[in-house]
Design a protein around this motif. Sequence first.
Motif, mmCIF file in Angstrom:
data_model
loop_
_atom_site.group_PDB
_atom_site.id
_atom_site.type_symbol
_atom_site.label_atom_id
_atom_site.label_comp_id
_atom_site.label_asym_id
_atom_site.label_seq_id
_atom_site.Cartn_x
_atom_site.Cartn_y
_atom_site.Cartn_z
ATOM 1 N N MET A 1 86.185 33.691 19.969
ATOM 2 C CA MET A 1 86.251 34.286 21.263
ATOM 3 C C MET A 1 85.251 35.585 20.966
ATOM 4 S SD MET A 1 87.684 32.861 24.102
ATOM 5 C CE MET A 1 87.697 34.308 25.346
ATOM 6 N N TYR A 2 84.164 35.888 22.034
ATOM 7 C CA TYR A 2 83.294 37.165 21.766
ATOM 8 C C TYR A 2 82.925 37.675 23.067
ATOM 9 C CZ TYR A 2 79.246 34.293 23.208
ATOM 10 O OH TYR A 2 78.471 33.483 23.749
ATOM 11 N N GLY A 3 82.703 38.711 23.175
ATOM 12 C CA GLY A 3 82.205 39.482 24.417
ATOM 13 C C GLY A 3 80.706 39.548 24.267
ATOM 14 N N CYS A 4 80.131 39.601 25.613
ATOM 15 C CA CYS A 4 78.598 40.042 25.353
ATOM 16 C C CYS A 4 78.504 41.375 25.461
ATOM 17 C CB CYS A 4 78.012 39.686 27.063
ATOM 18 S SG CYS A 4 77.787 37.872 26.930
ATOM 19 N N HIS A 5 77.220 42.076 24.937
ATOM 20 C CA HIS A 5 77.348 43.547 24.665
ATOM 21 C C HIS A 5 76.954 44.280 26.049
ATOM 22 C CE1 HIS A 5 75.742 43.663 20.228
ATOM 23 N NE2 HIS A 5 76.545 42.477 20.317
ATOM 24 N N ASP A 6 77.537 45.361 25.819
ATOM 25 C CA ASP A 6 77.473 46.256 27.208
ATOM 26 C C ASP A 6 76.254 47.002 27.344
ATOM 27 O OD1 ASP A 6 78.391 47.000 29.747
ATOM 28 O OD2 ASP A 6 79.493 48.835 28.920
ATOM 29 N N ASP A 7 75.270 46.174 27.346
ATOM 30 C CA ASP A 7 73.780 47.176 27.303
ATOM 31 C C ASP A 7 73.592 47.522 28.791
ATOM 32 O OD1 ASP A 7 73.585 46.471 24.392
ATOM 33 O OD2 ASP A 7 72.564 44.521 24.714
ATOM 34 N N LYS A 8 72.589 48.407 28.463
ATOM 35 C CA LYS A 8 72.077 49.061 29.877
ATOM 36 C C LYS A 8 70.912 48.328 30.154
ATOM 37 C CE LYS A 8 72.835 52.517 33.050
ATOM 38 N NZ LYS A 8 73.980 52.465 33.757
ATOM 39 N N LEU A 9 70.836 47.836 31.301
ATOM 40 C CA LEU A 9 69.555 47.410 31.666
ATOM 41 C C LEU A 9 68.921 48.087 32.643
ATOM 42 C CD1 LEU A 9 70.165 43.656 31.752
ATOM 43 C CD2 LEU A 9 69.230 44.729 29.999
ATOM 44 N N ALA A 43 80.524 42.277 30.558
ATOM 45 C CA ALA A 43 81.188 41.683 29.384
ATOM 46 C C ALA A 43 81.953 40.525 29.694
ATOM 47 C CB ALA A 43 82.311 42.792 28.903
ATOM 48 N N VAL A 44 81.015 39.506 29.890
ATOM 49 C CA VAL A 44 81.671 38.149 30.398
ATOM 50 C C VAL A 44 81.886 37.209 29.150
ATOM 51 C CG1 VAL A 44 81.542 35.792 31.783
ATOM 52 C CG2 VAL A 44 80.717 38.145 32.424
ATOM 53 N N ALA A 45 83.137 36.721 28.792
ATOM 54 C CA ALA A 45 83.320 36.154 27.559
ATOM 55 C C ALA A 45 82.903 34.549 27.584
ATOM 56 C CB ALA A 45 84.691 36.295 26.982
ATOM 57 N N CYS A 68 76.917 30.122 25.835
ATOM 58 C CA CYS A 68 77.625 29.618 27.321
ATOM 59 C C CYS A 68 76.468 30.080 28.207
ATOM 60 C CB CYS A 68 78.997 29.703 27.620
ATOM 61 S SG CYS A 68 79.327 31.524 27.995
ATOM 62 N N HIS A 69 75.782 31.384 28.083
ATOM 63 C CA HIS A 69 75.011 31.663 29.004
ATOM 64 C C HIS A 69 73.390 30.972 29.135
ATOM 65 C CE1 HIS A 69 78.265 34.013 30.447
ATOM 66 N NE2 HIS A 69 78.369 34.958 29.414
ATOM 67 N N SER A 131 71.549 39.765 19.652
ATOM 68 C CA SER A 131 72.709 39.976 20.437
ATOM 69 C C SER A 131 72.343 39.511 21.844
ATOM 70 C CB SER A 131 72.992 41.463 20.488
ATOM 71 O OG SER A 131 73.434 42.017 19.234
ATOM 72 N N PRO A 132 73.406 39.222 22.464
ATOM 73 C CA PRO A 132 73.192 38.428 23.716
ATOM 74 C C PRO A 132 72.814 39.460 24.841
ATOM 75 C CG PRO A 132 75.390 38.435 23.521
ATOM 76 C CD PRO A 132 74.743 38.931 22.275
ATOM 77 N N VAL A 133 72.061 39.124 25.939
ATOM 78 C CA VAL A 133 71.971 40.122 27.145
ATOM 79 C C VAL A 133 72.503 39.358 28.164
ATOM 80 C CG1 VAL A 133 70.280 41.086 28.574
ATOM 81 C CG2 VAL A 133 70.075 41.587 26.313
ATOM 82 N N TYR A 134 73.551 39.786 28.991
ATOM 83 C CA TYR A 134 73.875 38.985 30.026
ATOM 84 C C TYR A 134 74.131 39.737 31.131
ATOM 85 C CZ TYR A 134 76.916 35.991 33.146
ATOM 86 O OH TYR A 134 77.089 35.526 34.193
ATOM 87 N N GLU A 135 73.735 39.613 32.441
ATOM 88 C CA GLU A 135 74.366 40.150 33.472
ATOM 89 C C GLU A 135 74.554 39.311 34.797
ATOM 90 O OE1 GLU A 135 72.565 43.134 37.160
ATOM 91 O OE2 GLU A 135 71.190 42.791 35.267
ATOM 92 N N ALA A 136 75.620 39.127 35.225
ATOM 93 C CA ALA A 136 76.016 38.138 36.568
ATOM 94 C C ALA A 136 75.144 38.521 37.543
ATOM 95 C CB ALA A 136 77.580 38.332 36.445
ATOM 96 N N ALA A 137 75.048 37.508 38.293
ATOM 97 C CA ALA A 137 74.299 37.479 39.445
ATOM 98 C C ALA A 137 75.021 38.640 40.401
ATOM 99 C CB ALA A 137 73.882 36.353 40.212
ATOM 100 N N ASN A 138 74.197 39.371 41.233
ATOM 101 C CA ASN A 138 74.789 40.282 42.084
ATOM 102 C C ASN A 138 73.960 40.270 43.347
ATOM 103 O OD1 ASN A 138 72.414 42.172 41.555
ATOM 104 N ND2 ASN A 138 73.623 42.424 39.570
ATOM 105 N N SER A 139 74.212 41.313 44.330
ATOM 106 C CA SER A 139 73.388 41.261 45.563
ATOM 107 C C SER A 139 72.023 41.904 45.144
ATOM 108 C CB SER A 139 74.299 42.093 46.502
ATOM 109 O OG SER A 139 74.419 43.743 46.014
ATOM 110 N N SER A 140 71.776 42.443 44.361
ATOM 111 C CA SER A 140 70.253 43.034 44.101
ATOM 112 C C SER A 140 69.605 42.015 43.402
ATOM 113 C CB SER A 140 70.567 44.510 43.343
ATOM 114 O OG SER A 140 70.834 43.922 41.908
ATOM 115 N N SER A 141 69.823 40.712 43.140
ATOM 116 C CA SER A 141 69.257 39.774 42.682
ATOM 117 C C SER A 141 68.398 39.077 43.730
ATOM 118 C CB SER A 141 70.136 38.908 41.848
ATOM 119 O OG SER A 141 69.667 37.784 41.275
#
Length: 747
Positions: A1-9, A43-45, A68-69, A131-141
């Motif tokens: 298991m691993y978690g995506c980085h908490d990078d600021k976009l 941080a979606v694993a 997986c992303h 390192s991965p960059v991941y941001e789940a879809a949100n209302s601003s997308s």
Amino acid sequence: MYGCHDDKLVYPPVSGASSAGGGSATATASGPATLSASATSSAVACSETPTTFHLSDGPYENYFYSDCHGANHVVVTSPRDDSNLTIIGPRLIVAWPAGNSGTLAFFAPSNGINGTLGIKLANGTSDQPLSPVYEAANSSSLTGNDRVGVSSLIEFNSSAVMTVAILGSIRTIRDYTEGPSILIPEIQDAIVISEIADGGVLLARVWLDNETSTQLSFTPTGDAGPIKINNRSLELEAGTYNFSTSFDYPQLTQLSAAKVLNEQSQDLITQSPDQAKSLSFLSYSEKLLAGTWRFLTYFGRDSMISLLLLQPVLSEGEGGAIEAVIGAVLERLNQTDGSVAHEETLGDYATYLAAQQNKTDTAPQYDYKMIDSDYYLPVAMEAYFIRSSVGQSRASPFLAKQATVNPANSGLSYADLALISAEKIMNTSAPFAQPGGQTQENLIHLKEGQIVGEWRDSTYGIGGGRIPYDVNAALVPAGLRAIAALSAAGFFPEHPEWNTTASEYAQVWEDSTLAFFEVTVPAADARSLVTSYTQGAGFGFPSNVDNITSDVVFHGLALEGNNGLANVKCMNSDDSFRHFLVNSTNQEQLTAFINQTANNILAPYPVGLSNPVGMLVANPAYGGEPVYNANFTNNFYHGTVVWSWQMAMMAAGLERQIARCTSSSVPDFCSDSVVSANALAAYNHLWDLIDSNSNLLSSEVWSWEYNNGFEAFPLGALPPPAGSNPTESDIRQLWSLTFLAVKKAQF
């Protein structure tokens, strides 16, 4: 298991932005510059460990990261001491399979002295640099899709200027790198450059669909100062920077190495990890992709040739690799004339092409100019649905599927589309197969107005010929044999007669096509031609004419070539198609053909095709015209170079022919001691070449330099031919991974 980085976009602000192409500070040509105020990656694993690997092909360093992303390929180019600085410069590319998308940044040394700036990725605190960059879809997308990408640390050994950035499609990037240097204003003007926290800079662009966006940022670490924006350029001090790039286009469903390989071939994951990971990177449940970084999209020919060579190791059944290939081809078929699609253009570049046609459309576009792809489809279907027990059980549910990808095929089933394709092959091959119909006019020609139509699809790949050798002498009869076999098994019930008719047609094509392309050069003439060619080539390699002890025989690349050439008399490797796809029963012809191929494989270049760096795909020594030397050189895409998959197909083809000597129907050449020994010697010699260049086999194409001996050299690092642009090779090409399945047999 691993978690995506908490990078600021951090996205571009409303004010204070600078356009990369001179556009508005607050709005792009395609939509608003402000995508959102700010966002933080989640941080979606993923449930499985990410797949990472590094491949080096100096001056290109290639890094891969898949989870997986999404999937990412990062290419860092940095000049070496031996680099041609007119071609090689500091460059960063990130390529994404989804949408054939990516980003590019070119850099130049601030001091203006080419060759002094070097760039490289830094590991930081990780065992690998990405390192991965991941941001789940949100209302601003704007798209409603997840934002995915990759980040890393990049080091500059001296101060640099980012001179060009392209965000969007790999096709747009290739227009610039191969174009030459073509920049599309409506794409470049939409890039907005903004200052972000910690002295960093963000480049962002909304695609032409007014929804999808790509972002690229650079942020200095402790040893580098703030980045300066100078009009459309960035100024960076020497030091280390964090770069991050991402986009929000729908992702493909990647097949892991365990899923793309069948159960019997799982050990390849540990035996050949780089190749297995590369195959996975190019394999998705929707389709298989041709290569990376330049061809991250569907190519019909490439995927079907790869299927045929890789079939012993590929996964079968629903969700497997084989059905992904055949399904992708059927989905993209041209239902109006039965043509198989050569290439799919999608994403940002598809929208751009539609705009050039005064259309507002984001739908994929398809290229149907090739003529060879049609014939691989029935061969692939026969190989799976007839020869595989799993395929036999899957035929009915698979063919009942409804097409969903190409809007033009809506309402048609896979069975409908397969029938349309087969009808085209039967109709176009019929005139040549009729009594007295064996004329040049009735052979299969390139499509009107096209200069390419088969695998040698560069401008001079077949010397301007209109009637290709491989299509007519191998692919047409192979396709007809496959249609006959499928018909006999109950396919195409609308045409029960095809069981007999297609077989009869195939026999005529097998027996009557080779003679149109045959070239015989008397020994004395051959020695003179090779001597002249060697002197004119100017590389200093030996002529090896002592090896010419009899007439030289080969089959020309095509008929009706440039400069009035009746036959393009360039020795070539395309015998491989006939050996691999056709089991000829014309005994006299088969014996001569196998002997000819063996002679040309064994003979050293420039007499034959054998070179220490591999089997060359072309040798123009016997042309006798200046046009041959000009069009077939070591810096041409289809010149005197080595293509990995051609060696794989030749090896597999010779194995099939030699194996017939222990079958229930033994060909006559097996009892000819000279020819059978020659064939076996050529097979073993070819494998010697393959084994001695094993480190190159997974790449697309490579060339050579001569320095008191032949040395392998990247094609893209050679100066391009006059009037041409550099052609860079993919580090991994789908059909160059076929040595996962093609292994040397013991005879």
